[in-house]
Motif scaffolding. Sequence first.
Motif, PDB file in Angstrom:
ATOM      1  N   PRO A   2      62.182  46.442  89.654  1.00 35.58           N
ATOM      2  CA  PRO A   2      63.301  47.278  89.205  1.00 35.58           C
ATOM      3  C   PRO A   2      63.820  48.149  90.353  1.00 35.58           C
ATOM      4  CG  PRO A   2      61.291  47.754  87.949  1.00 35.58           C
ATOM      5  CD  PRO A   2      60.959  46.727  88.964  1.00 35.58           C
ATOM      6  N   THR A   3      65.087  48.502  90.260  1.00 35.39           N
ATOM      7  CA  THR A   3      65.693  49.331  91.289  1.00 35.39           C
ATOM      8  C   THR A   3      65.424  50.799  91.014  1.00 35.39           C
ATOM      9  OG1 THR A   3      67.437  47.704  91.511  1.00 35.39           O
ATOM     10  CG2 THR A   3      67.848  49.856  92.467  1.00 35.39           C
ATOM     11  N   VAL A   4      64.877  51.484  92.018  1.00 34.65           N
ATOM     12  CA  VAL A   4      64.609  52.916  91.941  1.00 34.65           C
ATOM     13  C   VAL A   4      65.358  53.556  93.106  1.00 34.65           C
ATOM     14  CG1 VAL A   4      62.822  54.696  92.054  1.00 34.65           C
ATOM     15  CG2 VAL A   4      62.341  52.545  90.923  1.00 34.65           C
ATOM     16  N   PRO A   5      66.062  54.658  92.893  1.00 35.52           N
ATOM     17  CA  PRO A   5      66.771  55.312  93.999  1.00 35.52           C
ATOM     18  C   PRO A   5      65.811  55.645  95.148  1.00 35.52           C
ATOM     19  CG  PRO A   5      67.288  56.369  91.906  1.00 35.52           C
ATOM     20  CD  PRO A   5      66.194  55.386  91.641  1.00 35.52           C
ATOM     21  N   THR A  19      60.420  59.124  88.073  1.00 30.00           N
ATOM     22  CA  THR A  19      61.369  58.022  87.894  1.00 30.00           C
ATOM     23  C   THR A  19      60.708  56.700  88.256  1.00 30.00           C
ATOM     24  OG1 THR A  19      63.236  59.466  88.410  1.00 30.00           O
ATOM     25  CG2 THR A  19      63.611  57.105  88.628  1.00 30.00           C
ATOM     26  N   PHE A  20      60.029  56.669  89.403  1.00 29.06           N
ATOM     27  CA  PHE A  20      59.347  55.462  89.850  1.00 29.06           C
ATOM     28  C   PHE A  20      58.270  55.046  88.851  1.00 29.06           C
ATOM     29  CE2 PHE A  20      55.779  53.484  92.082  1.00 29.06           C
ATOM     30  CZ  PHE A  20      56.405  52.365  92.616  1.00 29.06           C
ATOM     31  N   ARG A  21      57.441  55.991  88.458  1.00 29.86           N
ATOM     32  CA  ARG A  21      56.332  55.687  87.541  1.00 29.86           C
ATOM     33  C   ARG A  21      56.861  55.134  86.216  1.00 29.86           C
ATOM     34  NH1 ARG A  21      53.370  60.426  87.514  1.00 29.86           N
ATOM     35  NH2 ARG A  21      51.970  59.637  89.094  1.00 29.86           N
ATOM     36  N   ALA A  22      57.893  55.755  85.680  1.00 29.83           N
ATOM     37  CA  ALA A  22      58.456  55.310  84.406  1.00 29.83           C
ATOM     38  C   ALA A  22      59.002  53.886  84.515  1.00 29.83           C
ATOM     39  CB  ALA A  22      59.549  56.265  83.944  1.00 29.83           C
ATOM     40  N   MET A  23      59.716  53.601  85.599  1.00 32.16           N
ATOM     41  CA  MET A  23      60.276  52.255  85.794  1.00 32.16           C
ATOM     42  C   MET A  23      59.169  51.216  85.920  1.00 32.16           C
ATOM     43  SD  MET A  23      63.585  52.252  85.710  1.00 32.16           S
ATOM     44  CE  MET A  23      64.095  50.809  86.609  1.00 32.16           C
ATOM     45  N   MET A  24      58.146  51.536  86.666  1.00 32.81           N
ATOM     46  CA  MET A  24      57.069  50.579  86.891  1.00 32.81           C
ATOM     47  C   MET A  24      56.227  50.359  85.637  1.00 32.81           C
ATOM     48  SD  MET A  24      57.221  49.314  89.832  1.00 32.81           S
ATOM     49  CE  MET A  24      58.904  49.481  90.287  1.00 32.81           C
ATOM     50  N   LEU A  25      55.914  51.427  84.935  1.00 35.10           N
ATOM     51  CA  LEU A  25      55.105  51.284  83.726  1.00 35.10           C
ATOM     52  C   LEU A  25      55.861  50.533  82.641  1.00 35.10           C
ATOM     53  CD1 LEU A  25      53.248  54.720  83.625  1.00 35.10           C
ATOM     54  CD2 LEU A  25      52.408  52.504  84.434  1.00 35.10           C
ATOM     55  N   LEU A  26      57.179  50.685  82.645  1.00 36.05           N
ATOM     56  CA  LEU A  26      58.015  49.950  81.705  1.00 36.05           C
ATOM     57  C   LEU A  26      57.839  48.445  81.898  1.00 36.05           C
ATOM     58  CD1 LEU A  26      60.320  50.161  79.567  1.00 36.05           C
ATOM     59  CD2 LEU A  26      61.911  50.053  81.474  1.00 36.05           C
ATOM     60  N   HIS A  27      57.604  48.042  83.137  1.00 37.12           N
ATOM     61  CA  HIS A  27      57.427  46.628  83.459  1.00 37.12           C
ATOM     62  C   HIS A  27      55.956  46.222  83.530  1.00 37.12           C
ATOM     63  CE1 HIS A  27      61.666  45.933  84.033  1.00 37.12           C
ATOM     64  NE2 HIS A  27      61.733  47.084  84.663  1.00 37.12           N
ATOM     65  N   GLY A  28      55.064  47.118  83.121  1.00 36.35           N
ATOM     66  CA  GLY A  28      53.641  46.791  83.054  1.00 36.35           C
ATOM     67  C   GLY A  28      52.950  46.668  84.394  1.00 36.35           C
ATOM     68  N   ALA A  29      53.433  47.392  85.408  1.00 40.00           N
ATOM     69  CA  ALA A  29      52.842  47.303  86.746  1.00 40.00           C
ATOM     70  C   ALA A  29      51.463  47.966  86.772  1.00 40.00           C
ATOM     71  CB  ALA A  29      53.757  47.962  87.763  1.00 40.00           C
ATOM     72  N   SER A  30      50.559  47.365  87.531  1.00 38.86           N
ATOM     73  CA  SER A  30      49.209  47.917  87.675  1.00 38.86           C
ATOM     74  C   SER A  30      49.214  49.060  88.683  1.00 38.86           C
ATOM     75  CB  SER A  30      48.259  46.824  88.158  1.00 38.86           C
ATOM     76  OG  SER A  30      48.601  46.460  89.490  1.00 38.86           O
ATOM     77  N   PRO A  39      56.061  52.713  98.628  1.00 43.68           N
ATOM     78  CA  PRO A  39      56.698  52.955  99.937  1.00 43.68           C
ATOM     79  C   PRO A  39      58.059  52.287 100.102  1.00 43.68           C
ATOM     80  CG  PRO A  39      54.375  52.486 100.215  1.00 43.68           C
ATOM     81  CD  PRO A  39      54.703  52.213  98.773  1.00 43.68           C
ATOM     82  N   THR A  40      58.354  51.245  99.321  1.00 48.87           N
ATOM     83  CA  THR A  40      59.666  50.596  99.431  1.00 48.87           C
ATOM     84  C   THR A  40      60.776  51.472  98.877  1.00 48.87           C
ATOM     85  OG1 THR A  40      59.510  49.455  97.295  1.00 48.87           O
ATOM     86  CG2 THR A  40      58.610  48.307  99.233  1.00 48.87           C
ATOM     87  N   THR A  41      60.419  52.541  98.145  1.00 50.18           N
ATOM     88  CA  THR A  41      61.431  53.444  97.586  1.00 50.18           C
ATOM     89  C   THR A  41      61.670  54.644  98.501  1.00 50.18           C
ATOM     90  OG1 THR A  41      59.908  54.847  96.329  1.00 50.18           O
ATOM     91  CG2 THR A  41      60.691  52.826  95.251  1.00 50.18           C
ATOM     92  N   LEU A  42      61.003  54.661  99.643  1.00 50.58           N
ATOM     93  CA  LEU A  42      61.096  55.803 100.555  1.00 50.58           C
ATOM     94  C   LEU A  42      62.008  55.482 101.732  1.00 50.58           C
ATOM     95  CD1 LEU A  42      57.305  56.789 100.612  1.00 50.58           C
ATOM     96  CD2 LEU A  42      59.113  57.604  99.068  1.00 50.58           C
ATOM     97  N   THR A  43      62.660  56.503 102.217  1.00 55.65           N
ATOM     98  CA  THR A  43      63.525  56.373 103.388  1.00 55.65           C
ATOM     99  C   THR A  43      63.445  57.654 104.209  1.00 55.65           C
ATOM    100  OG1 THR A  43      65.768  55.778 104.103  1.00 55.65           O
ATOM    101  CG2 THR A  43      65.608  57.232 102.221  1.00 55.65           C
ATOM    102  N   GLY A  44      63.908  57.614 105.439  1.00 58.32           N
ATOM    103  CA  GLY A  44      63.947  58.813 106.281  1.00 58.32           C
ATOM    104  C   GLY A  44      62.584  59.431 106.492  1.00 58.32           C
TER     105      GLY A  44
END
Length: 192
Positions: A2-5, A19-30, A39-44
Amino acid sequence: MPTVPQYDGTTDPVDHLETFRAMMLLHGASDGFLCRAFPTTLTGAARDWSSRIKPNSVSNFEDFGDDLVRHFMSSRRPRKTTASLMALRQEDHEPLKTFVCRFNREALQVPNLDPSAAMSALLAGARSNDFRRSVARQNPHSLADLMAGAEEYIAFEETLAALDSNRRRTSEDKNPTKKRRDDKASGREESP
Protein backbone atom coordinates in the motif's frame (compact mmCIF):
# COMPACT_ATOMS: atom_id res chain seq x y z
CA MET A 1 2.52 -2.73 -0.96
CA PRO A 2 0.00 0.00 0.00
CA THR A 3 1.04 3.58 -0.59
CA VAL A 4 2.05 5.51 2.52
CA PRO A 5 3.15 9.18 2.33
CA GLN A 6 6.90 9.74 2.66
CA TYR A 7 8.29 10.94 5.98
CA ASP A 8 11.24 13.37 5.95
CA GLY A 9 11.63 14.04 9.67
CA THR A 10 10.02 17.49 9.70
CA THR A 11 6.52 16.49 10.84
CA ASP A 12 5.18 14.46 13.74
CA PRO A 13 6.80 10.98 13.60
CA VAL A 14 3.94 9.45 15.59
CA ASP A 15 1.46 10.45 12.87
CA HIS A 16 3.62 8.75 10.24
CA LEU A 17 4.09 5.62 12.34
CA GLU A 18 0.37 5.29 13.00
CA THR A 19 -0.50 5.79 9.34
CA PHE A 20 2.07 3.19 8.28
CA ARG A 21 1.05 0.70 10.97
CA ALA A 22 -2.65 1.02 10.15
CA MET A 23 -2.04 0.50 6.42
CA MET A 24 0.18 -2.51 6.98
CA LEU A 25 -2.03 -4.19 9.57
CA LEU A 26 -4.99 -3.71 7.26
CA HIS A 27 -3.14 -5.93 4.79
CA GLY A 28 -2.10 -8.46 7.44
CA ALA A 29 1.62 -7.65 7.37
CA SER A 30 3.84 -9.41 9.91
CA ASP A 31 6.12 -7.61 12.36
CA GLY A 32 9.19 -8.61 10.32
CA PHE A 33 7.63 -7.24 7.15
CA LEU A 34 6.83 -3.96 8.94
CA CYS A 35 10.51 -3.60 9.91
CA ARG A 36 11.70 -4.29 6.35
CA ALA A 37 9.07 -2.14 4.61
CA PHE A 38 9.14 0.90 6.89
CA PRO A 39 12.42 2.40 5.57
CA THR A 40 10.84 2.62 2.09
CA THR A 41 8.47 5.28 3.49
CA LEU A 42 11.35 7.48 4.64
CA THR A 43 13.07 10.27 2.76
CA GLY A 44 15.60 13.02 3.51
CA ALA A 45 16.86 13.18 7.08
CA ALA A 46 14.64 10.27 8.12
CA ARG A 47 16.12 8.01 5.43
CA ASP A 48 19.63 9.10 6.48
CA TRP A 49 18.81 8.18 10.08
CA SER A 50 17.39 4.81 9.01
CA SER A 51 20.42 3.97 6.88
CA ARG A 52 22.69 4.35 9.95
CA ILE A 53 20.85 1.62 11.87
CA LYS A 54 23.06 -1.45 12.15
CA PRO A 55 21.74 -4.55 10.36
CA ASN A 56 19.89 -7.01 12.62
CA SER A 57 19.84 -4.47 15.48
CA VAL A 58 16.06 -4.03 15.36
CA SER A 59 14.20 -6.86 17.08
CA ASN A 60 10.61 -5.68 16.46
CA PHE A 61 8.65 -2.87 14.87
CA GLU A 62 7.62 -1.39 18.23
CA ASP A 63 11.29 -0.73 19.10
CA PHE A 64 11.97 0.60 15.60
CA GLY A 65 9.07 3.05 15.99
CA ASP A 66 10.21 4.10 19.46
CA ASP A 67 13.70 4.82 18.10
CA LEU A 68 12.25 6.93 15.29
CA VAL A 69 10.09 8.94 17.69
CA ARG A 70 13.00 9.55 20.05
CA HIS A 71 15.25 10.69 17.21
CA PHE A 72 12.68 13.04 15.67
CA MET A 73 11.17 14.20 18.98
CA SER A 74 11.76 17.86 18.06
CA SER A 75 9.33 17.46 15.15
CA ARG A 76 6.51 16.21 17.33
CA ARG A 77 3.45 18.38 17.35
CA PRO A 78 2.57 19.40 20.91
CA ARG A 79 -0.62 17.69 21.97
CA LYS A 80 -3.51 19.94 22.90
CA THR A 81 -4.86 19.82 26.45
CA THR A 82 -8.06 20.85 28.13
CA ALA A 83 -6.18 23.87 29.49
CA SER A 84 -5.31 25.04 25.96
CA LEU A 85 -8.97 24.68 25.03
CA MET A 86 -9.99 26.73 28.09
CA ALA A 87 -7.62 29.50 26.95
CA LEU A 88 -9.29 29.74 23.53
CA ARG A 89 -11.19 33.03 23.10
CA GLN A 90 -13.42 34.47 20.42
CA GLU A 91 -11.70 37.41 18.73
CA ASP A 92 -13.23 40.91 18.80
CA HIS A 93 -14.84 40.85 15.35
CA GLU A 94 -14.90 37.09 14.87
CA PRO A 95 -18.37 35.75 14.12
CA LEU A 96 -19.62 33.07 16.50
CA LYS A 97 -19.79 30.62 13.58
CA THR A 98 -16.07 31.04 12.89
CA PHE A 99 -15.20 30.74 16.57
CA VAL A 100 -17.24 27.53 16.97
CA CYS A 101 -15.51 26.00 13.92
CA ARG A 102 -12.09 26.97 15.32
CA PHE A 103 -13.09 25.62 18.73
CA ASN A 104 -14.17 22.29 17.22
CA ARG A 105 -10.87 21.91 15.33
CA GLU A 106 -8.95 22.50 18.56
CA ALA A 107 -11.22 20.20 20.59
CA LEU A 108 -10.60 17.34 18.16
CA GLN A 109 -6.92 17.52 19.05
CA VAL A 110 -7.46 17.08 22.80
CA PRO A 111 -7.16 13.41 23.70
CA ASN A 112 -9.83 12.06 26.06
CA LEU A 113 -11.62 15.40 26.23
CA ASP A 114 -14.28 15.46 28.92
CA PRO A 115 -17.53 16.72 27.33
CA SER A 116 -18.42 18.90 30.32
CA ALA A 117 -14.98 20.55 30.14
CA ALA A 118 -15.53 21.18 26.43
CA MET A 119 -18.92 22.76 27.17
CA SER A 120 -17.39 25.01 29.83
CA ALA A 121 -14.52 25.99 27.53
CA LEU A 122 -16.84 26.89 24.65
CA LEU A 123 -19.08 29.03 26.85
CA ALA A 124 -16.11 30.72 28.54
CA GLY A 125 -14.48 31.49 25.19
CA ALA A 126 -17.55 32.95 23.50
CA ARG A 127 -17.79 36.76 23.73
CA SER A 128 -21.56 37.09 23.40
CA ASN A 129 -23.54 37.23 26.63
CA ASP A 130 -26.68 36.86 24.52
CA PHE A 131 -25.35 33.52 23.28
CA ARG A 132 -24.59 32.38 26.81
CA ARG A 133 -28.09 33.40 27.97
CA SER A 134 -29.61 31.58 25.02
CA VAL A 135 -27.70 28.44 25.93
CA ALA A 136 -28.61 28.75 29.60
CA ARG A 137 -32.31 28.89 28.69
CA GLN A 138 -31.94 25.67 26.68
CA ASN A 139 -30.03 23.94 29.52
CA PRO A 140 -28.01 21.55 27.31
CA HIS A 141 -27.22 18.19 28.87
CA SER A 142 -24.52 17.20 26.40
CA LEU A 143 -21.94 18.71 24.08
CA ALA A 144 -24.17 17.73 21.15
CA ASP A 145 -27.05 19.71 22.72
CA LEU A 146 -24.75 22.71 23.19
CA MET A 147 -23.56 22.54 19.57
CA ALA A 148 -27.16 22.30 18.36
CA GLY A 149 -27.98 25.39 20.44
CA ALA A 150 -24.96 27.18 19.00
CA GLU A 151 -26.10 26.34 15.46
CA GLU A 152 -29.57 27.73 16.21
CA TYR A 153 -28.07 30.92 17.66
CA ILE A 154 -25.73 31.30 14.66
CA ALA A 155 -28.67 30.89 12.26
CA PHE A 156 -30.59 33.51 14.25
CA GLU A 157 -27.60 35.91 14.11
CA GLU A 158 -27.18 35.39 10.38
CA THR A 159 -30.88 35.99 9.76
CA LEU A 160 -30.75 39.24 11.74
CA ALA A 161 -27.65 40.37 9.84
CA ALA A 162 -29.32 39.63 6.49
CA LEU A 163 -32.46 41.53 7.52
CA ASP A 164 -30.38 44.48 8.71
CA SER A 165 -28.45 44.51 5.43
CA ASN A 166 -31.70 44.45 3.44
CA ARG A 167 -33.12 47.32 5.53
CA ARG A 168 -30.00 49.39 4.93
CA ARG A 169 -30.09 48.71 1.19
CA THR A 170 -33.81 49.57 1.03
CA SER A 171 -33.21 52.77 3.01
CA GLU A 172 -30.39 53.79 0.64
CA ASP A 173 -32.57 53.07 -2.40
CA LYS A 174 -35.38 55.26 -1.02
CA ASN A 175 -33.07 58.12 0.00
CA PRO A 176 -30.29 58.49 -2.64
CA THR A 177 -29.28 61.97 -1.38
CA LYS A 178 -28.41 60.47 2.01
CA LYS A 179 -26.27 57.86 0.24
CA ARG A 180 -24.42 60.56 -1.71
CA ARG A 181 -23.84 62.54 1.51
CA ASP A 182 -22.55 59.37 3.20
CA ASP A 183 -20.25 58.64 0.24
CA LYS A 184 -18.84 62.17 0.26
CA ALA A 185 -18.31 62.05 3.99
CA SER A 186 -16.33 58.85 3.62
CA GLY A 187 -14.16 60.37 0.87
CA ARG A 188 -15.81 58.56 -2.04
CA GLU A 189 -17.77 60.43 -4.67
CA GLU A 190 -20.15 58.88 -7.14
CA SER A 191 -19.12 59.18 -10.75
CA PRO A 192 -21.51 61.27 -12.87
